[in-house]
Design a protein around this motif. Structure first.
Motif, PDB file in Angstrom:
ATOM      1  N   ALA A  46       0.837  -1.204   0.000  1.00 27.37           N
ATOM      2  CA  ALA A  46       0.000   0.000   0.000  1.00 27.37           C
ATOM      3  C   ALA A  46       0.875   1.259   0.000  1.00 27.37           C
ATOM      4  O   ALA A  46       0.572   2.238  -0.707  1.00 27.37           O
ATOM      5  CB  ALA A  46      -0.927  -0.001   1.206  1.00 27.37           C
ATOM      6  N   ALA A  47       1.968   1.230   0.757  1.00 28.96           N
ATOM      7  CA  ALA A  47       2.873   2.387   0.794  1.00 28.96           C
ATOM      8  C   ALA A  47       3.537   2.592  -0.572  1.00 28.96           C
ATOM      9  O   ALA A  47       3.675   3.733  -1.041  1.00 28.96           O
ATOM     10  CB  ALA A  47       3.921   2.198   1.885  1.00 28.96           C
ATOM     11  N   LEU A  48       3.940   1.493  -1.211  1.00 29.67           N
ATOM     12  CA  LEU A  48       4.556   1.609  -2.539  1.00 29.67           C
ATOM     13  C   LEU A  48       3.557   2.162  -3.557  1.00 29.67           C
ATOM     14  O   LEU A  48       3.909   2.995  -4.404  1.00 29.67           O
ATOM     15  CB  LEU A  48       5.082   0.247  -3.000  1.00 29.67           C
ATOM     16  CG  LEU A  48       6.300  -0.296  -2.241  1.00 29.67           C
ATOM     17  CD1 LEU A  48       6.673  -1.679  -2.755  1.00 29.67           C
ATOM     18  CD2 LEU A  48       7.490   0.643  -2.386  1.00 29.67           C
ATOM     19  N   LEU A  49       2.312   1.709  -3.456  1.00 30.75           N
ATOM     20  CA  LEU A  49       1.290   2.212  -4.377  1.00 30.75           C
ATOM     21  C   LEU A  49       0.983   3.692  -4.105  1.00 30.75           C
ATOM     22  O   LEU A  49       0.728   4.467  -5.030  1.00 30.75           O
ATOM     23  CB  LEU A  49       0.020   1.372  -4.266  1.00 30.75           C
ATOM     24  CG  LEU A  49       0.137  -0.036  -4.860  1.00 30.75           C
ATOM     25  CD1 LEU A  49      -1.033  -0.902  -4.430  1.00 30.75           C
ATOM     26  CD2 LEU A  49       0.193   0.031  -6.377  1.00 30.75           C
ATOM     27  N   ALA A  50       1.016   4.058  -2.811  1.00 30.68           N
ATOM     28  CA  ALA A  50       0.811   5.474  -2.468  1.00 30.68           C
ATOM     29  C   ALA A  50       1.937   6.311  -3.062  1.00 30.68           C
ATOM     30  O   ALA A  50       1.705   7.428  -3.544  1.00 30.68           O
ATOM     31  CB  ALA A  50       0.756   5.640  -0.950  1.00 30.68           C
ATOM     32  N   ALA A  51       3.161   5.763  -3.044  1.00 28.03           N
ATOM     33  CA  ALA A  51       4.291   6.473  -3.654  1.00 28.03           C
ATOM     34  C   ALA A  51       4.059   6.675  -5.144  1.00 28.03           C
ATOM     35  O   ALA A  51       4.352   7.744  -5.691  1.00 28.03           O
ATOM     36  CB  ALA A  51       5.584   5.687  -3.411  1.00 28.03           C
ATOM     37  N   ALA A  52       3.510   5.649  -5.787  1.00 24.43           N
ATOM     38  CA  ALA A  52       3.232   5.766  -7.225  1.00 24.43           C
ATOM     39  C   ALA A  52       2.128   6.795  -7.481  1.00 24.43           C
ATOM     40  O   ALA A  52       2.122   7.466  -8.517  1.00 24.43           O
ATOM     41  CB  ALA A  52       2.815   4.409  -7.785  1.00 24.43           C
ATOM     42  N   SER A  53       1.206   6.930  -6.514  1.00 24.84           N
ATOM     43  CA  SER A  53       0.071   7.845  -6.692  1.00 24.84           C
ATOM     44  C   SER A  53       0.454   9.308  -6.504  1.00 24.84           C
ATOM     45  O   SER A  53      -0.312  10.199  -6.883  1.00 24.84           O
ATOM     46  CB  SER A  53      -1.043   7.510  -5.696  1.00 24.84           C
ATOM     47  OG  SER A  53      -1.452   6.186  -5.873  1.00 24.84           O
ATOM     48  N   VAL A  54       1.610   9.543  -5.887  1.00 25.44           N
ATOM     49  CA  VAL A  54       2.015  10.919  -5.603  1.00 25.44           C
ATOM     50  C   VAL A  54       2.154  11.726  -6.893  1.00 25.44           C
ATOM     51  O   VAL A  54       2.035  12.954  -6.897  1.00 25.44           O
ATOM     52  CB  VAL A  54       3.334  10.913  -4.788  1.00 25.44           C
ATOM     53  CG1 VAL A  54       3.955  12.292  -4.718  1.00 25.44           C
ATOM     54  CG2 VAL A  54       3.047  10.424  -3.381  1.00 25.44           C
ATOM     55  N   SER A  55       2.355  11.016  -7.990  1.00 24.93           N
ATOM     56  CA  SER A  55       2.488  11.707  -9.281  1.00 24.93           C
ATOM     57  C   SER A  55       1.248  12.540  -9.618  1.00 24.93           C
ATOM     58  O   SER A  55       1.319  13.495 -10.382  1.00 24.93           O
ATOM     59  CB  SER A  55       2.717  10.685 -10.386  1.00 24.93           C
ATOM     60  OG  SER A  55       1.560   9.893 -10.540  1.00 24.93           O
ATOM     61  N   GLY A  56       0.108  12.144  -9.026  1.00 26.47           N
ATOM     62  CA  GLY A  56      -1.119  12.901  -9.245  1.00 26.47           C
ATOM     63  C   GLY A  56      -1.863  12.515 -10.509  1.00 26.47           C
ATOM     64  O   GLY A  56      -2.883  13.109 -10.833  1.00 26.47           O
ATOM     65  N   GLU A  57      -1.376  11.502 -11.200  1.00 27.05           N
ATOM     66  CA  GLU A  57      -2.038  11.074 -12.440  1.00 27.05           C
ATOM     67  C   GLU A  57      -3.262  10.234 -12.100  1.00 27.05           C
ATOM     68  O   GLU A  57      -3.161   9.258 -11.329  1.00 27.05           O
ATOM     69  CB  GLU A  57      -1.050  10.255 -13.267  1.00 27.05           C
ATOM     70  CG  GLU A  57      -1.383  10.258 -14.751  1.00 27.05           C
ATOM     71  CD  GLU A  57      -0.298   9.578 -15.567  1.00 27.05           C
ATOM     72  OE1 GLU A  57      -0.650   8.738 -16.401  1.00 27.05           O
ATOM     73  OE2 GLU A  57       0.886   9.870 -15.326  1.00 27.05           O
ATOM     74  N   GLY A  58      -4.394  10.635 -12.658  1.00 26.54           N
ATOM     75  CA  GLY A  58      -5.663   9.999 -12.302  1.00 26.54           C
ATOM     76  C   GLY A  58      -5.688   8.504 -12.537  1.00 26.54           C
ATOM     77  O   GLY A  58      -6.189   7.747 -11.692  1.00 26.54           O
TER      78      GLY A  58
END
Lengths: 113, 164
Positions: A46-58
């Protein structure tokens, strides 16, 4: 700033996954290893996926959310399946002072690992 | 009827998230596919109705609270298990304890099992229907009565209003 947040989340995820793997080695039996193996893995991923989400891309955020939601549902089921299989085949707890309130099944703790 | 439409809309949302699309046409398509799946599978996807489930709005209102409580438990449990793995807390009294099923419905049992197993430190092992107990393995079972009280408190405060 977002790069720093992504780095921190990535490090956190890797740390959690590493602790999870170490727990499998360190903890004494199948039941206790499950606590470390599966659940630390959930939060780590979940933390790794949150890191990927930081990009802000929908698209990434939507898929990351979906993966976390599906992991939240499937991880406990997998842990339960392993725990129930271990319990039904009489896998013993290997901590000498382990508590056992299921006297009808032979999962009593053993002295030697 | 309302339950069926809500379930189809939920599957439609899942479809849209998988595609990562914001196009309303995709949402409609997902809802239609979801509805067709529900019709094709009949009652197999629908859990049995339970009594005393409260109104649907009340359950929806309490759902985020339940999710928040579960996530908090996951964080606390992860911290605790990490400390035990790293030798900073002892692992000297793990074990399997019995927790009374109490007023939980079949769905309530499933949700309790998911919630407790998702949180590190507790794993759902088995249901003993004869004695009306859930069997849980705890990494710290040094005080089974306190653990039972904690789990019951969680059920009463957060879960019962959503998944009794």
């Amino acid at each position: 700033m977002t790069a720093v947040a992504a780095d921190v989340l990535t490090l956190l995820g890797l740390l959690l996954l590493t602790v999870g793997v170490y727990g499998v080695v360190r903890l004494p039996d199948a039941y206790t290893q499950l606590h470390s193996a599966s659940k630390a893995g959930f939060l780590g991923v979940a933390a790794l996926l949150a890191a990927a989400s930081v990009s802000g891309e929908g698209a990434i955020i939507a898929r990351a959310f979906l993966i976390v939601a599906l992991l939240a549902v499937t991880t406990p089921v997998a842990s339960h399946a392993v725990a129930r299989a271990a319990y039904r085949r009489g896998e013993r707890m290997r901590t000498p002072n382990a508590v056992n309130e299921t006297k009808d099944r032979d999962v009593q703790p053993t002295r030697s690992p | 009827m309302i339950r069926g439409v809500a379930a189809a809309a939920g599957l439609g949302l899942l479809y849209v998230l998988t595609l990562a699309s914001t196009d309303p046409v995709d949402l409609v398509m997902g809802t239609v596919v979801g509805g067709a799946l529900l019709l094709a599978l009949g009652n197999r996807l629908r859990p049995a109705r339970t009594s005393d489930v409260g109104t649907i709005t009340s359950r929806i209102a309490w759902f985020p609270v339940l999710i928040g409580a579960i996530l908090f438990d996951v964080l606390v449990g992860t911290w605790d298990v990490a400390l035990r793995v790293l030798h900073l807390r002892p692992v000297d009294r793990p074990g399997i304890i019995r927790v009374p099923i109490g007023a939980r419905s079949e769905r309530g049992i499933a949700v309790s099992a998911l919630a407790t197993t998702l949180s590190p430190g507790s794993v759902f092992v088995e249901v003993d229907h004869e004695r009306g107990d859930l069997l849980l393995h705890l990494i710290d079972a040094s005080d089974p009565d306190a653990s039972r009280a904690r789990l019951q408190r969680f059920y009463d405060r957060y879960q019962r209003r959503v998944f009794p």
